[in-house]
Design an enzyme around this catalytic site. Structure first.
Site, PDB file in Angstrom:
ATOM      1  N   HIS A   6      -0.447   1.141  15.540  1.00 31.84           N
ATOM      2  CA  HIS A   6       0.729   1.392  14.708  1.00 31.84           C
ATOM      3  C   HIS A   6       2.043   1.107  15.423  1.00 31.84           C
ATOM      4  O   HIS A   6       3.094   1.095  14.783  1.00 31.84           O
ATOM      5  CB  HIS A   6       0.749   2.858  14.243  1.00 31.84           C
ATOM      6  CG  HIS A   6      -0.462   3.275  13.478  1.00 31.84           C
ATOM      7  ND1 HIS A   6      -1.604   3.717  14.105  1.00 31.84           N
ATOM      8  CD2 HIS A   6      -0.712   3.302  12.149  1.00 31.84           C
ATOM      9  CE1 HIS A   6      -2.523   4.016  13.192  1.00 31.84           C
ATOM     10  NE2 HIS A   6      -2.015   3.759  11.992  1.00 31.84           N
ATOM     11  N   GLN A  20       2.209  -2.179   5.970  1.00 31.09           N
ATOM     12  CA  GLN A  20       2.462  -0.787   6.342  1.00 31.09           C
ATOM     13  C   GLN A  20       2.837  -0.603   7.811  1.00 31.09           C
ATOM     14  O   GLN A  20       3.693   0.205   8.148  1.00 31.09           O
ATOM     15  CB  GLN A  20       1.233   0.045   5.996  1.00 31.09           C
ATOM     16  CG  GLN A  20       1.547   1.456   5.597  1.00 31.09           C
ATOM     17  CD  GLN A  20       0.364   2.093   4.895  1.00 31.09           C
ATOM     18  OE1 GLN A  20      -0.672   2.346   5.515  1.00 31.09           O
ATOM     19  NE2 GLN A  20       0.503   2.349   3.609  1.00 31.09           N
ATOM     20  N   PHE A  21       2.194  -1.343   8.695  1.00 27.20           N
ATOM     21  CA  PHE A  21       2.517  -1.332  10.121  1.00 27.20           C
ATOM     22  C   PHE A  21       2.355  -2.747  10.660  1.00 27.20           C
ATOM     23  O   PHE A  21       1.549  -3.525  10.156  1.00 27.20           O
ATOM     24  CB  PHE A  21       1.597  -0.377  10.905  1.00 27.20           C
ATOM     25  CG  PHE A  21       1.776   1.072  10.557  1.00 27.20           C
ATOM     26  CD1 PHE A  21       2.755   1.837  11.163  1.00 27.20           C
ATOM     27  CD2 PHE A  21       0.960   1.670   9.604  1.00 27.20           C
ATOM     28  CE1 PHE A  21       2.925   3.170  10.825  1.00 27.20           C
ATOM     29  CE2 PHE A  21       1.116   2.998   9.261  1.00 27.20           C
ATOM     30  CZ  PHE A  21       2.103   3.761   9.872  1.00 27.20           C
ATOM     31  N   TYR A  25      -0.977  -4.445  11.156  1.00 29.23           N
ATOM     32  CA  TYR A  25      -1.743  -4.720   9.944  1.00 29.23           C
ATOM     33  C   TYR A  25      -1.410  -6.079   9.333  1.00 29.23           C
ATOM     34  O   TYR A  25      -2.090  -6.523   8.408  1.00 29.23           O
ATOM     35  CB  TYR A  25      -1.496  -3.630   8.896  1.00 29.23           C
ATOM     36  CG  TYR A  25      -1.928  -2.240   9.312  1.00 29.23           C
ATOM     37  CD1 TYR A  25      -2.621  -2.014  10.509  1.00 29.23           C
ATOM     38  CD2 TYR A  25      -1.642  -1.137   8.516  1.00 29.23           C
ATOM     39  CE1 TYR A  25      -3.008  -0.740  10.887  1.00 29.23           C
ATOM     40  CE2 TYR A  25      -2.038   0.139   8.883  1.00 29.23           C
ATOM     41  CZ  TYR A  25      -2.712   0.335  10.075  1.00 29.23           C
ATOM     42  OH  TYR A  25      -3.105   1.600  10.443  1.00 29.23           O
ATOM     43  N   PRO A  79      -4.321  -9.586   9.569  1.00 27.79           N
ATOM     44  CA  PRO A  79      -5.231 -10.182   8.578  1.00 27.79           C
ATOM     45  C   PRO A  79      -4.539 -11.099   7.569  1.00 27.79           C
ATOM     46  O   PRO A  79      -5.212 -11.866   6.879  1.00 27.79           O
ATOM     47  CB  PRO A  79      -5.836  -8.959   7.864  1.00 27.79           C
ATOM     48  CG  PRO A  79      -5.656  -7.834   8.814  1.00 27.79           C
ATOM     49  CD  PRO A  79      -4.376  -8.116   9.525  1.00 27.79           C
ATOM     50  N   GLU A 106       0.837  -1.192   0.000  1.00 28.52           N
ATOM     51  CA  GLU A 106       0.000   0.000   0.000  1.00 28.52           C
ATOM     52  C   GLU A 106       0.880   1.254   0.000  1.00 28.52           C
ATOM     53  O   GLU A 106       1.735   1.409   0.866  1.00 28.52           O
ATOM     54  CB  GLU A 106      -0.909  -0.002   1.224  1.00 28.52           C
ATOM     55  CG  GLU A 106      -1.865  -1.186   1.279  1.00 28.52           C
ATOM     56  CD  GLU A 106      -2.426  -1.421   2.670  1.00 28.52           C
ATOM     57  OE1 GLU A 106      -2.422  -0.471   3.477  1.00 28.52           O
ATOM     58  OE2 GLU A 106      -2.852  -2.548   2.959  1.00 28.52           O
ATOM     59  N   LEU A 165      -6.036  -2.339  -0.558  1.00 32.02           N
ATOM     60  CA  LEU A 165      -5.871  -2.343   0.890  1.00 32.02           C
ATOM     61  C   LEU A 165      -6.349  -3.688   1.444  1.00 32.02           C
ATOM     62  O   LEU A 165      -7.450  -3.817   1.963  1.00 32.02           O
ATOM     63  CB  LEU A 165      -6.646  -1.185   1.519  1.00 32.02           C
ATOM     64  CG  LEU A 165      -6.177  -0.694   2.882  1.00 32.02           C
ATOM     65  CD1 LEU A 165      -6.722   0.697   3.173  1.00 32.02           C
ATOM     66  CD2 LEU A 165      -6.566  -1.642   3.997  1.00 32.02           C
ATOM     67  N   SER A 166      -5.492  -4.674   1.292  1.00 27.82           N
ATOM     68  CA  SER A 166      -5.794  -6.021   1.785  1.00 27.82           C
ATOM     69  C   SER A 166      -4.484  -6.732   2.060  1.00 27.82           C
ATOM     70  O   SER A 166      -3.768  -7.116   1.138  1.00 27.82           O
ATOM     71  CB  SER A 166      -6.611  -6.811   0.758  1.00 27.82           C
ATOM     72  OG  SER A 166      -6.677  -8.177   1.120  1.00 27.82           O
ATOM     73  N   GLU A 167      -4.172  -6.879   3.332  1.00 27.86           N
ATOM     74  CA  GLU A 167      -2.934  -7.582   3.676  1.00 27.86           C
ATOM     75  C   GLU A 167      -2.993  -9.050   3.269  1.00 27.86           C
ATOM     76  O   GLU A 167      -1.971  -9.627   2.884  1.00 27.86           O
ATOM     77  CB  GLU A 167      -2.663  -7.437   5.177  1.00 27.86           C
ATOM     78  CG  GLU A 167      -2.157  -6.064   5.583  1.00 27.86           C
ATOM     79  CD  GLU A 167      -3.238  -5.000   5.587  1.00 27.86           C
ATOM     80  OE1 GLU A 167      -2.908  -3.804   5.453  1.00 27.86           O
ATOM     81  OE2 GLU A 167      -4.425  -5.377   5.726  1.00 27.86           O
TER      82      GLU A 167
END
Length: 702
Positions: free
Chosen positions: A506, A460-461, A464, A467, A407, A436-438
């Site tokens: 985060h 990203q973090f 996250y 999932p 992302e 936007l889908s891990e």
């Protein structure tokens, strides 16, 4: 017929000449039924097979599909009812029985359940390793399909042109995150991917109307952009063949991804243990009336085959299955002495790497520039952001199979600016943004790796990544559960940890989760030079790696170092001794390293500070050697106390150097709470130099 972008096509709309070998279809269907009969009537009752799923009713359409997947770069990712399709691709009968019988050899060497197949094939259609998780098969095929396009357009390999990826699942799997993530990826990127859905009306005992409104996923996707829909009866030989051929051709010709939904009867329980008590007698009778086997016989006899020909096929199928059973039973039991092998890449006794048959760049013998563990220091001190970006840049330049994605990693350059400018330099095919889908990011990476690329996905973090756990776990266990037939080396970049403030979303580290996960290496650099060496090693290694980028160190002055050169590597499992000391060993990693160094200087105590740098593997010998010298050990980490990685180190010390200890091993960590947001609250729970210093002084007084 609808003319929308997602036009729904029925068999009545099609009249192609199906290129189907009906003699072979009949034989393979009879073989599939003979296998099901054998397992259900003999092997399961005798407990020779412990886990069985019949494909009765699903089998005809799968076999037809397999006949149409002849491109040498086609791939299928299936599920527990996919055996007829795998047989049609080329899975041997002996392996098809050897797996369920848990014998040595075959596709797992007794490590995985017998209905979970894999079929490596670098020179023809392959079957990607199946997952025991429902819906986990979709995003890897999206990655495979994207890799097909990459091979053809970026690597200019014409052998990949016209090839496709097929995700095979039941209607219940259409409710999963994996299905919807893959659907988004395939349609937004217009990938050569076919969603092959067989709808038997049940997810175990739950009816299809709980999975999708109206119990018809094809109807509900009718307006989905850039998706062609095909729908029909999977038990009608001619109609199913025409639909499947049209769907495969549509994708193969590059129009768009497609979804085909075929209704089929489940002529059995969900598994061998399922009595189907939730079905009415009328429902069972209606399903039996739709059995595709008598329909196929009626379709072929007497026009294509005589009754005598059909009987000969039945006899041949029975004889071939009996022969395969004898051969499978004759295989030895899997060796318990070998069960811990192939968690990671290995070499034989002569030091020659035992490369997996498929997955990653290793089977293609990619050569890299020379590497060195000696730094060739150049220029001014740079921050970790610049160090990581420069390393990614260099490795992209020397490895054409490497792709970086996630992302916001494209034009924005990542939320931490690590990938800034890389898309401009290498193009959108090699450095690209994702939905936007891990689950989709890691599942896509899994498919790309199996297609021979080196994926470098970014989460990203740290929080996250949750999932994506199913895909991360499937990736890590891939080599072991296929007994080194498949592997999926990748480098997953994950920023995390506290910054100027914290929060529960985060600022998590939770690195212990990935040290506990099977098959993952975990690196946590504390400075720019180490980030370069560890990242380059990971990018050239034949194992999947979690590369943790601590947010507080990305631009912190304490982490800045001169660039150590484009050849610099740090092998995993080698701790760095940052301070020499005599009275206490302080073991730490990641964001705690600069705080521990400051605390050691403040303490007035002769402290030996070790930065582990990697947690999987971790440098046990360095820690044991140091603690045997100093007699005391303080372990400091940012992750929570209970079951943090410090507990693993403490347990090792208690076992291996108990009599060398002059004091109990102490752990100093975050308490068992999420990271708080307010800076004052954050500093109250994350070990500070002052708190670490006090712990050092207390421990040397014991």
């Amino acid at each position: 017929m609808s003319r929308s972008n997602a036009a729904r096509v029925a068999a009545s709309d099609l009249h192609p000449q199906a290129h189907i070998d009906w003699y072979q279809v009949a034989y393979q269907l009879l073989v599939s039924r003979a296998l099901d009969d054998l397992e259900e009537g003999t092997l399961v009752p005798a407990k020779e097979v412990l886990y069985q799923f019949s494909a009765r009713g699903h089998d005809l359409s799968q076999i037809i599909l397999g006949q149409l997947l002849k491109h040498p770069r086609d791939a299928v990712s299936g599920y527990y009812r996919s055996r007829p399709l795998m047989l049609s691709l080329g899975l041997s009968l002996e392996d098809a029985l050897g797996g369920p019988l848990m014998k040595a050899g075959g596709y797992s060497d007794g490590r995985d359940i017998g209905v979970v197949h894999n079929f490596p094939n670098l020179d023809g259609p392959c079957g990607l390793p199946m997952s025991g998780g429902v819906g986990a098969q979709y995003t890897p095929i999206a990655g495979w399909a994207q890799a097909l396009r990459y091979h053809a357009s970026v690597l200019k390999d014409s052998r990949y042109e016209g090839s496709i990826g097929v995700a095979h699942g039941g209607e219940a799997s259409c409710a999963t995150n994996g299905f919807w993530s893959a659907l988004t990826i395939a349609t937004t990127q217009k990938l050569p991917m076919l969603f092959y859905i067989e709808d038997n009306g049940y997810g175990i005992s739950t009816t299809s109307d709980y999975q999708t409104p109206g119990a018809d996923i094809a109807a509900n996707l009718a307006s989905f952009k850039q998706l062609r829909i095909f729908s029909g009866d999977g038990t009608d030989p001619q109609g199913a063949a025409e639909l499947i051929e049209s769907a495969v051709s549509w994708v193969r010709e590059g129009h768009s991804p497609a979804l085909i939904r075929l209704t089929v009867p489940r002529l059995c329980g969900h598994s061998a243990q399922d009595t189907q008590s939730y079905k009415s007698e009328a429902r069972i009778e209606a399903e039996q009336a739709r059995d595709p086997l008598p329909k196929l016989k009626h379709f072929l006899v007497p026009g294509t085959l005589s009754e005598a020909d059909w009987q000969k096929l039945e006899q041949q199928a029975q004889a071939d299955v009996a022969t395969a059973l004898s051969a499978a039973r004759a295989r030895p039991q899997p060796s318990a002495a070998q069960i811990t092998r192939h968690v990671f890449a290995e070499a034989d006794c002569q030091g020659i790497p035992e490369v997996q048959r498929q997955g990653g760049v290793a089977p293609f013998q990619l050569s890299y520039p020379a590497a060195s563990t000696i730094a060739a220091v150049e220029g001014q001190r740079i921050n970790m952001v610049t160090a990581i970006r420069r390393t990614l840049d260099n490795e992209l330049s020397v490895n054409p199979r490497m792709v970086v994605f996630g992302e916001d990693v494209g034009p924005k350059g990542g939320v931490h600016a690590v990938t800034l400018g890389l898309q401009d330099k290498y193009g959108k095919e090699r450095v690209f943004d994702t939905s936007l889908s891990e689950e989709g990011i890691i599942g896509r990476a899994l498919g790309m790796a199996q297609a021979g690329l080196l994926p470098v996905p970014e989460i990203q973090f740290r929080k996250y990544a949750d999932p994506a756990e199913e895909q991360l776990n499937d990736c890590g266990t891939l080599r072991w559960r296929t007994n080194n037939r498949f592997a999926a080396p990748m480098v997953v970049r994950i920023p995390g940890g506290f910054f100027k403030c914290g929060d529960p979303w985060h600022s998590q580290t939770a690195e212990v989760k990935w040290t506990h996960a099977i098959g993952w290496q975990v690196a946590m650099p504390s400075n720019a030079a180490d980030a370069v060496g560890l990242l380059r090693f990971a990018l050239r290694d034949n194992n999947p790696t979690i590369f943790f980028e601590h947010r507080n160190l990305l631009d912190d002055v304490s982490a800045r170092r001169p660039y150590p050169g484009d050849q610099y590597v740090i092998p995993f499992g080698k701790a760095a001794t940052l301070l020499q000391g005599e009275r206490l060993t302080l073991v730490t990693w990641g964001g705690m390293v600069p705080r521990c160094l400051k605390a050691a200087e403040m303490s007035g105590v002769s402290v030996e500070v070790l930065d582990l740098r990697t947690l999987s593997p971790w440098d046990k010998e360095a820690v044991l050697t140091s603690v045997k010298k100093t007699g005391r050990c303080l372990i400091v980490h940012e992750d929570n106390f209970t079951a943090g990685f410090g507990a693993e180190i403490a347990a090792t010390l208690a076992n291996d150097c108990f009599f060398d200890l002059d004091a109990p091993v102490r752990r100093l960590t975050m308490p068992d709470i999420p990271s708080p947001h307010h800076p004052a609250l954050l500093n109250a729970v994350v070990p500070t130099p002052e708190v670490i210093c006090a712990a050092i002084q207390q421990l040397v007084e014991v």
